[in-house]
Design a protein around this motif. Structure first.
Motif, PDB file in Angstrom:
ATOM      1  N   SER A   1      -0.356   7.918 -12.675  1.00 56.23           N
ATOM      2  CA  SER A   1      -1.666   8.378 -12.157  1.00 56.23           C
ATOM      3  C   SER A   1      -2.742   7.339 -12.359  1.00 56.23           C
ATOM      4  CB  SER A   1      -2.067   9.693 -12.849  1.00 56.23           C
ATOM      5  OG  SER A   1      -2.130   9.504 -14.269  1.00 56.23           O
ATOM      6  N   GLY A   2      -2.530   6.444 -13.305  1.00 59.89           N
ATOM      7  CA  GLY A   2      -3.523   5.403 -13.569  1.00 59.89           C
ATOM      8  C   GLY A   2      -3.660   4.420 -12.446  1.00 59.89           C
ATOM      9  N   LEU A   3      -2.727   4.409 -11.451  1.00 60.57           N
ATOM     10  CA  LEU A   3      -2.846   3.483 -10.314  1.00 60.57           C
ATOM     11  C   LEU A   3      -3.963   3.899  -9.366  1.00 60.57           C
ATOM     12  CD1 LEU A   3       0.938   2.938  -9.421  1.00 60.57           C
ATOM     13  CD2 LEU A   3      -0.654   1.210 -10.289  1.00 60.57           C
ATOM     14  N   ALA A   4      -4.321   5.252  -9.373  1.00 61.65           N
ATOM     15  CA  ALA A   4      -5.303   5.756  -8.419  1.00 61.65           C
ATOM     16  C   ALA A   4      -6.669   5.833  -9.073  1.00 61.65           C
ATOM     17  CB  ALA A   4      -4.862   7.117  -7.906  1.00 61.65           C
TER      18      ALA A   4
ATOM     19  N   MET B   1      -0.188  -2.588 -10.035  1.00 59.73           N
ATOM     20  CA  MET B   1       1.126  -2.829  -9.441  1.00 59.73           C
ATOM     21  C   MET B   1       1.089  -4.124  -8.636  1.00 59.73           C
ATOM     22  SD  MET B   1       3.208  -0.883  -6.465  1.00 59.73           S
ATOM     23  CE  MET B   1       2.525  -2.042  -5.302  1.00 59.73           C
ATOM     24  N   GLU B   2       2.234  -4.814  -8.677  1.00 57.11           N
ATOM     25  CA  GLU B   2       2.371  -6.051  -7.880  1.00 57.11           C
ATOM     26  C   GLU B   2       3.722  -6.056  -7.201  1.00 57.11           C
ATOM     27  OE1 GLU B   2       3.082 -10.652  -8.961  1.00 57.11           O
ATOM     28  OE2 GLU B   2       1.105  -9.931  -9.600  1.00 57.11           O
ATOM     29  N   LEU B   3       3.746  -6.430  -5.903  1.00 56.47           N
ATOM     30  CA  LEU B   3       4.978  -6.478  -5.124  1.00 56.47           C
ATOM     31  C   LEU B   3       5.244  -7.942  -4.731  1.00 56.47           C
ATOM     32  CD1 LEU B   3       7.282  -5.097  -3.559  1.00 56.47           C
ATOM     33  CD2 LEU B   3       5.705  -4.932  -1.608  1.00 56.47           C
TER      34      LEU B   3
ATOM     35  N   ALA C   1       0.832  -1.208   0.000  1.00 56.66           N
ATOM     36  CA  ALA C   1       0.000   0.000   0.000  1.00 56.66           C
ATOM     37  C   ALA C   1       0.863   1.253   0.000  1.00 56.66           C
ATOM     38  CB  ALA C   1      -0.928  -0.022   1.207  1.00 56.66           C
ATOM     39  N   ARG C   2       1.946   1.214   0.759  1.00 58.66           N
ATOM     40  CA  ARG C   2       2.793   2.395   0.863  1.00 58.66           C
ATOM     41  C   ARG C   2       3.512   2.663  -0.464  1.00 58.66           C
ATOM     42  NH1 ARG C   2       6.281   2.281   6.125  1.00 58.66           N
ATOM     43  NH2 ARG C   2       4.134   2.079   6.895  1.00 58.66           N
ATOM     44  N   ILE C   3       4.029   1.620  -1.127  1.00 60.21           N
ATOM     45  CA  ILE C   3       4.735   1.795  -2.405  1.00 60.21           C
ATOM     46  C   ILE C   3       3.755   2.218  -3.496  1.00 60.21           C
ATOM     47  CG2 ILE C   3       6.048   0.568  -4.181  1.00 60.21           C
ATOM     48  CD1 ILE C   3       7.214  -1.172  -1.928  1.00 60.21           C
ATOM     49  N   LYS C   4       2.560   1.657  -3.502  1.00 56.40           N
ATOM     50  CA  LYS C   4       1.561   2.026  -4.505  1.00 56.40           C
ATOM     51  C   LYS C   4       1.173   3.482  -4.389  1.00 56.40           C
ATOM     52  CE  LYS C   4      -3.012   0.637  -6.216  1.00 56.40           C
ATOM     53  NZ  LYS C   4      -4.160  -0.284  -6.008  1.00 56.40           N
ATOM     54  N   SER C   5       1.043   3.934  -3.137  1.00 56.99           N
ATOM     55  CA  SER C   5       0.699   5.356  -2.945  1.00 56.99           C
ATOM     56  C   SER C   5       1.808   6.264  -3.467  1.00 56.99           C
ATOM     57  CB  SER C   5       0.453   5.626  -1.452  1.00 56.99           C
ATOM     58  OG  SER C   5       0.225   6.996  -1.228  1.00 56.99           O
ATOM     59  N   ALA C   6       3.072   5.845  -3.277  1.00 53.68           N
ATOM     60  CA  ALA C   6       4.187   6.677  -3.764  1.00 53.68           C
ATOM     61  C   ALA C   6       4.274   6.650  -5.279  1.00 53.68           C
ATOM     62  CB  ALA C   6       5.490   6.180  -3.146  1.00 53.68           C
TER      63      ALA C   6
END
Length: 844
Positions: A197-200, A208-210, A186-191
């Motif tokens: 911008s398409g992530l939000a 995104m996948e970690l 969640a923290r990396i996705k927010s950054a």
């Protein structure tokens, strides 16, 4: 050699001393092997059963305190040490290959759970091929792989620094250390929304996948009662089980039920290995972190259970657990266990004591440290067994029902057989003192209700004999001129015709009259040995005369004589210089050599009459029996049919089956005792006596040459020189011979041409002359016809035999003479001196 497993087959138990046997036993016990396992491994490696039996006897003798018989000589001791090395190393190396726990002590093997961490086939290494768990805590050294896909695509390979940060290009550092994978995602996705911008938004077009790449290692301390305590570097996925496996697990004094995991100086969890061993539950689902401490405290409460349970051994008990829990840990009772009571050996403050726990108290009895629980076995006896044997339809073992009687037991066995002896049966009964009581029963009266039925008790054995068990087995015998002589089962109303039919009928050589029946004599004190009955019977098995309705009795012996007019053909052979050489059948019992020559067409122009000889069988020749001759003839008939018939007819098939049956019967039948058996036994005994008498191995000749004077036979047929022929005779008439052979003690034994003017000494000269060891006076000549003439003495001169064509000169060797010893000379001198004194006294 001591390492060779193949040499174990050559081990001899007698070569091992008592001390070596004891050392072998001690080494086996130290390796966790008992006597049965030692013997089993030896059997598998090829040690003969005879040597295994001797080894078991030696071990049993030593265990009982006796002294076994072994080879005590120095040579035997050397061989024993060598053999013991072969036995011990071979057996123990083989045992090690089969037992993965051979290095463990007997006590370690008994501790429940100890082999879990010693089993090399079991691996507790953490699996790294699993999806990244969301609860995984990220730390310094982890590799994070970030994949951005969708409207925008990008991949990041980032490492977490010791401070817990990752550095994303164009964004900056992000704190992920100490966070779970879910929180870090969640923290990396927010950054990353700053760039993508398409992530939000509610309808994103970029994703995104970690995931984890290379995971870090953590340093964990394992202390306490462990086999290999210390600090270990483990993958961050490692669980306490992984750590225990790396450290070799708890040692003999370590606890398996109170393994503690400390984190940040606080007790995080306590692990019970029994949950995994008994029910398969993994109660330790946590993963270890840096600086975690795993402590294995000493065992608190350990007890032992032995006897017929599924898993004997040492078990650790927790407070609140009872004897029923201990039995569950041991896998429960075996089928032969006595489950009603367990005996406990318990330590008190000053001594030991014995307690008994009934089955009703298993769940309330609390084990204490040091207890030893012994489970007994059920008694090797039956509470309701009765047995019946003998002349029953279904003899065997049956359950005893209340009030069961003898007649009911017979009914359970499906009744009596027709051959049951009803006058007396025997009931074997065990008394309370284990003595045997025998009760005679009248079965016929009991079954018919004329006598009181007998109630049965447990372990009663009822035996009802057959009428054939109490009498001699009946048979009749036939011998002589029948196809299958021997003994046959006797049957009521059996006649001679029936017996002849059973024996395959008469041979062609059988006489139809003078058949005798030898019958046993009973109750006759006059000295009569047998009653002889004579009958006449024809080839159609019809008895003629007064005994036509005669029936056989048990043990009768029917003897079929050979017909006086029957003669089997006897063959002789003529070889050499005659008009028609070959085999000839003897026509008359008094046929002579002259008759045979006449039938062979006489001599031809090349015949050497003086060299004619007769070769005759002696007593050592093994004459084939009539059965062997018949078998050979049948085999010849069979081979000719198989060779000549391309497409076998129905007659050929049936005839071949009949011949096969005849050949098989004649080959398997060893009961017939024809006339040749006596001569065979005599021949073998004679040969053995000759060999034993001479004390050396000699060649037994079965054929001999008979010297004949063929010229005298031709001049006076039927005279004394004209011998009567016997079966197997071979009359050999050679061509004129032109050589003379010299053999024996000659300088150069050889063969030379015959010279009419030469004498004995001339031929000896041709062979180089006599040797120093030649016995000249014993020389002899063997003539071509088989005659022998020896050297004679006239005054002091040797008169040597005359030499003829084909003769053989034999010069024997002088016997070896031993020189007289000093003692012999002294004895001879003493005897002469004594003789001189006697002569002197007599002369006075």
């Amino acid at each position: 050699m001591a390492q060779s497993l193949q040499d174990i087959q050559n081990v001899r138990a007698d070569d091992l001393s008592d001390a070596q046997i004891e050392q072998l036993i001690k080494r086996a016990e130290a390796s966790g092997m008992n006597e049965q396992q030692l013997i089993a491994v030896a059997r598998e490696r090829g040690l003969p059963m005879s040597e295994i039996s001797k080894l078991q006897q030696r071990i049993a003798t030593l265990r009982s305190g006796g002294i076994s018989s072994g080879d005590s000589s120095s040579e035997g001791a050397n061989r024993g040490r060598q053999v013991q090395g072969i036995v011990s190393d071979s057996l123990f190396n083989d045992f090690r290959e089969k037992d993965p726990f051979y290095k463990l002590t007997p006590k370690q093997k008994k501790i429940f759970g100890y082999t879990l961490f010693y089993n090399k086939e079991l691996n507790f290494n953490p699996s790294l091929n699993i999806p990244t768990p969301p609860s995984y805590t990220v730390g310094g050294g982890d590799q994070l792989l970030i994949d951005v896909y969708g409207a925008s695509q990008q991949s990041y390979d980032l490492s977490v620094n010791p401070e817990g940060y990752i550095l994303i290009p164009n964004i900056g550092p992000i704190q992920v250390g100490g966070s779970t994978i879910a929180a870090a995602t969640a923290r990396i996705k927010s950054a990353l929304t700053q760039i993508y911008s398409g992530l939000a938004g509610a309808d994103p077009n970029t994703f995104m996948e970690l995931r984890l790449g290379n995971i870090r290692t953590v340093s964990v301390a394992l202390v306490g009662e462990l086999n290999q305590p210390g600090n270990y570097q483990l993958p961050s996925f490692a669980s306490p089980f992984n750590a225990l496996f790396v450290a070799g697990g708890p040692n003999e004094d370590g606890s398996f039920r109170h393994i503690q995991v400390y984190r940040d100086n606080k007790l995080l969890t306590e692990i019970d290995v029994y949950d995994f061993l008994v029910s398969g539950k993994n109660t330790s689902s946590i993963t270890l972190k840096d600086s975690d401490v795993v402590i294995v405290p000493p065992v608190r409460n350990r007890v032992e259970i032995m006897g017929p349970v599924r898993r004997e051994g040492l078990f650790e008990m927790e407070p609140g657990e009872n004897l029923a829990d201990l039995i569950a840990f041991a896998g429960g009772f075996r089928g032969d266990a006595y489950k009603e009571r367990i005996t406990i050996t318990r330590n008190t403050a000053t001594e030991r004591k014995i307690e008994d726990v009934d089955a009703a108290n298993f769940e309330v009895f609390v084990p204490q440290d040091g207890d030893v629980y012994r489970v007994g076995e059920i008694l090797d006896r039956f509470t309701n067994r009765v047995q019946i044997s003998g002349a029953l339809m279904r003899p065997g073992t049956f359950s005893l029902e209340p009030g069961m009687t003898v007649t009911q037991l017979i009914e359970k066995a499906d009744g009596l057989r027709g051959d049951a002896f009803l006058n007396r049966a025997t009931l074997y009964r065990n008394q309370r003192d284990f003595s045997l009581e025998i009760l005679p029963l009248d079965i016929e009266a009991i079954v018919n209700g004329e006598a009181e039925d007998v109630a049965l008790q447990s372990e009663d054995v009822l035996n009802i004999a057959s009428i054939y068990d109490i009498r001699e087995e009946y048979f009749v015998k036939i011998s002589g001129e029948v196809n299958r002589p021997g003994a046959f089962t006797f049957g009521e109303n059996m006649t001679v015709e029936d017996l002849v039919l059973r024996s395959g009928g008469f041979k062609e050589s059988a006489t139809s009259s003078q058949i005798e029946i030898a019958r046993r004599v009973k109750d006759d004190a006059s000295g009569k040995l047998a009653e002889i009955i004579r009958i006449d019977i024809d080839k159609n098995l019809k008895i003629n005369g007064e005994n036509s309705d005669l029936e056989l009795q048990p043990f009768d012996h029917v003897i079929v004589r050979r017909s006086p007019g029957f003669q089997r053909e006897e063959l002789v052979r003529v070889e050499g210089e005659v008009t028609y050489p070959g085999e000839y059948a003897i026509a008359n019992a008094n046929e002579r050599i002259s008759d045979l020559l006449a039938r062979a067409g006489g001599l031809n122009q090349f015949a050497y009459i003086k060299g004619a000889t007769l070769i005759r069988r002696n007593e050592f020749f093994e004459v084939p029996s009539e059965k062997e001759i018949e078998t050979r003839n049948l085999v010849s008939v069979k081979n000719n049919i198989l060779r000549d018939s391309l497409d076998h007819t129905e007659f050929d098939r049936i005839f071949l089956e009949r011949i096969e049956r005849e050949i098989s019967e004649k080959g398997d039948d060893q009961a017939e005792n024809d006339g040749n058996l006596i001569s065979d036994d005599f021949r073998k005994q004679t040969i053995e006596s000759i060999v034993e008498r001479d004390s050396v191995e000699i060649e037994i000749k079965t054929l001999e040459m008979v010297g004949i004077d063929l010229m005298a036979i031709l001049q006076n047929p039927g005279g004394s020189n004209d011998l009567i022929l016997q079966e197997g005779d071979v009359l050999s008439i050679p061509k004129e011979l032109q050589t003379v052979r010299m053999r024996g003690e000659l300088l150069y034994p050889t063969t030379t041409r015959y010279r009419a003017s030469a004498g004995f000494k001339n031929y000896i000269s041709n062979a180089g002359g006599f040797t120093e060891k030649s016995r000249k006076a014993g020389s002899y000549v063997v003539y071509a016809n088989g005659d022998v003439e020896r050297t004679k003495k006239f005054l002091f001169f040797n008169v040597y035999p005359k030499i003829e064509p084909g003769a053989e000169i034999i010069v024997p060797r002088k016997p070896d003479q031993q020189p007289m010893s000093v003692q012999s000379w002294i004895g001879l001198a003493s005897s002469l001196a004594t003789l001189a004194i006697l002569v002197d006294r007599v002369s006075r």
